[in-house]
Design a protein around this motif. Structure first.
Motif, PDB file in Angstrom:
ATOM      1  N   UNK A  36     -12.034   0.974  -2.997  1.00 53.25           N
ATOM      2  CA  UNK A  36     -12.720   1.021  -4.289  1.00 53.25           C
ATOM      3  C   UNK A  36     -12.089   2.097  -5.177  1.00 53.25           C
ATOM      4  N   UNK A  37     -11.838   3.270  -4.590  1.00 53.73           N
ATOM      5  CA  UNK A  37     -11.197   4.381  -5.291  1.00 53.73           C
ATOM      6  C   UNK A  37      -9.962   4.784  -4.492  1.00 53.73           C
ATOM      7  N   UNK A  38      -8.857   4.049  -4.644  1.00 54.82           N
ATOM      8  CA  UNK A  38      -7.684   4.317  -3.804  1.00 54.82           C
ATOM      9  C   UNK A  38      -7.096   5.702  -4.042  1.00 54.82           C
ATOM     10  N   UNK A  39      -6.751   6.350  -2.945  1.00 55.70           N
ATOM     11  CA  UNK A  39      -6.119   7.665  -3.010  1.00 55.70           C
ATOM     12  C   UNK A  39      -4.632   7.522  -2.726  1.00 55.70           C
ATOM     13  N   UNK A  40      -3.845   8.381  -3.344  1.00 51.15           N
ATOM     14  CA  UNK A  40      -2.408   8.375  -3.117  1.00 51.15           C
ATOM     15  C   UNK A  40      -1.933   9.803  -2.911  1.00 51.15           C
ATOM     16  N   UNK A  72       5.845   7.127   7.161  1.00 50.40           N
ATOM     17  CA  UNK A  72       6.600   7.826   6.107  1.00 50.40           C
ATOM     18  C   UNK A  72       8.083   7.476   6.178  1.00 50.40           C
ATOM     19  N   UNK A  73       8.644   7.522   7.355  1.00 52.88           N
ATOM     20  CA  UNK A  73      10.069   7.242   7.526  1.00 52.88           C
ATOM     21  C   UNK A  73      10.392   5.800   7.125  1.00 52.88           C
ATOM     22  N   UNK A  74       9.527   4.868   7.512  1.00 51.89           N
ATOM     23  CA  UNK A  74       9.770   3.458   7.238  1.00 51.89           C
ATOM     24  C   UNK A  74       9.153   2.993   5.916  1.00 51.89           C
ATOM     25  N   UNK A  75       8.594   3.920   5.164  1.00 49.19           N
ATOM     26  CA  UNK A  75       7.994   3.630   3.872  1.00 49.19           C
ATOM     27  C   UNK A  75       6.919   2.534   3.971  1.00 49.19           C
ATOM     28  N   UNK A  76       6.099   2.659   5.022  1.00 50.74           N
ATOM     29  CA  UNK A  76       4.941   1.785   5.195  1.00 50.74           C
ATOM     30  C   UNK A  76       3.741   2.486   4.563  1.00 50.74           C
ATOM     31  N   UNK A  77       2.835   1.714   3.985  1.00 50.86           N
ATOM     32  CA  UNK A  77       1.651   2.329   3.381  1.00 50.86           C
ATOM     33  C   UNK A  77       0.624   2.616   4.432  1.00 50.86           C
ATOM     34  N   UNK A 100      -0.978  13.412  -1.793  1.00 52.31           N
ATOM     35  CA  UNK A 100      -1.620  14.421  -0.959  1.00 52.31           C
ATOM     36  C   UNK A 100      -3.084  14.108  -0.692  1.00 52.31           C
ATOM     37  N   UNK A 101      -3.765  13.493  -1.648  1.00 53.01           N
ATOM     38  CA  UNK A 101      -5.172  13.128  -1.436  1.00 53.01           C
ATOM     39  C   UNK A 101      -5.280  12.098  -0.314  1.00 53.01           C
ATOM     40  N   UNK A 102      -4.364  11.144  -0.284  1.00 54.24           N
ATOM     41  CA  UNK A 102      -4.355  10.142   0.790  1.00 54.24           C
ATOM     42  C   UNK A 102      -4.050  10.804   2.131  1.00 54.24           C
ATOM     43  N   UNK A 103      -3.092  11.717   2.143  1.00 55.18           N
ATOM     44  CA  UNK A 103      -2.750  12.427   3.380  1.00 55.18           C
ATOM     45  C   UNK A 103      -3.954  13.219   3.885  1.00 55.18           C
ATOM     46  N   UNK A 104      -4.655  13.897   2.971  1.00 53.34           N
ATOM     47  CA  UNK A 104      -5.840  14.666   3.362  1.00 53.34           C
ATOM     48  C   UNK A 104      -6.916  13.744   3.926  1.00 53.34           C
ATOM     49  N   UNK A 105      -7.121  12.595   3.297  1.00 51.68           N
ATOM     50  CA  UNK A 105      -8.105  11.631   3.797  1.00 51.68           C
ATOM     51  C   UNK A 105      -7.761  11.207   5.219  1.00 51.68           C
ATOM     52  N   UNK A 106      -6.518  10.851   5.451  1.00 51.29           N
ATOM     53  CA  UNK A 106      -6.124  10.394   6.783  1.00 51.29           C
ATOM     54  C   UNK A 106      -6.254  11.503   7.819  1.00 51.29           C
ATOM     55  N   UNK A 107      -5.855  12.709   7.460  1.00 50.37           N
ATOM     56  CA  UNK A 107      -5.968  13.821   8.402  1.00 50.37           C
ATOM     57  C   UNK A 107      -7.429  14.065   8.759  1.00 50.37           C
ATOM     58  N   UNK A 108      -8.301  14.042   7.768  1.00 49.90           N
ATOM     59  CA  UNK A 108      -9.729  14.247   8.020  1.00 49.90           C
ATOM     60  C   UNK A 108     -10.343  13.069   8.774  1.00 49.90           C
ATOM     61  N   UNK A 109      -9.984  11.853   8.381  1.00 52.99           N
ATOM     62  CA  UNK A 109     -10.591  10.670   8.984  1.00 52.99           C
ATOM     63  C   UNK A 109     -10.176  10.512  10.446  1.00 52.99           C
ATOM     64  N   UNK A 110      -8.869  10.524  10.690  1.00 54.50           N
ATOM     65  CA  UNK A 110      -8.386  10.379  12.065  1.00 54.50           C
ATOM     66  C   UNK A 110      -8.675  11.644  12.869  1.00 54.50           C
ATOM     67  N   UNK A 111      -8.633  12.786  12.210  1.00 56.43           N
ATOM     68  CA  UNK A 111      -9.032  14.027  12.872  1.00 56.43           C
ATOM     69  C   UNK A 111     -10.484  13.982  13.285  1.00 56.43           C
TER      70      UNK A 111
END
Length: 117
Positions: A65-69, A112-117, A71-82
């Motif tokens: 709904x509110x896509x993040x990109x 990141x290396x393979x440029x996958x989202x 550093x915000x996306x990285x922070x979301x993933x770190x918090x979510x998977x963390x």
């Protein structure tokens, strides 16, 4: 061969997402001997994680709904998977928590290396 590895990495991402929900649910059901608390946290915790992912991270951000990109996306993933790893750790499952987070780090680096989202 690289296409197969990329597909495996995408599948790993999906299973890690499911793993977060299972981990948080497991933690909730081990939190208390009281069944009301077990149900509230065991079902409510994953529901909150689903809501956060749907709002900000679903589909690599394309279905959110509110896509993040960035550093915000990285922070979301770190918090979510963390959060999934911390839930395992809090449940007393230290080794699975470490393995889970290590798989997330590997997956994130390869994306990141393979440029996958």
């Amino acid at each position: 061969m690289l296409d197969i590895a990329k597909n495996v990495n995408a599948a790993l991402m999906f299973f890690l997402e499911l793993g977060v929900l299972i981990s948080v649910g497991y933690w909730g059901f081990t939190l208390s001997p009281n069944w009301a608390i077990k149900l509230l946290v065991g079902l409510g915790g994953p529901a909150l994680f689903v809501a956060a992912w749907a709002l900000f991270g679903a589909g690599g951000g394309t279905n959110a709904v509110f896509p993040l990109t960035g550093l915000a996306r990285a922070a979301l993933e770190i918090l979510w998977f963390g959060g999934g790893a911390v839930a395992l750790y809090a449940s007393g499952l230290v080794t699975p928590a470490v393995v889970f987070y290590a798989l997330f780090i590997l997956n994130a680096v390869l994306r990141l290396v393979w440029k996958q989202v």
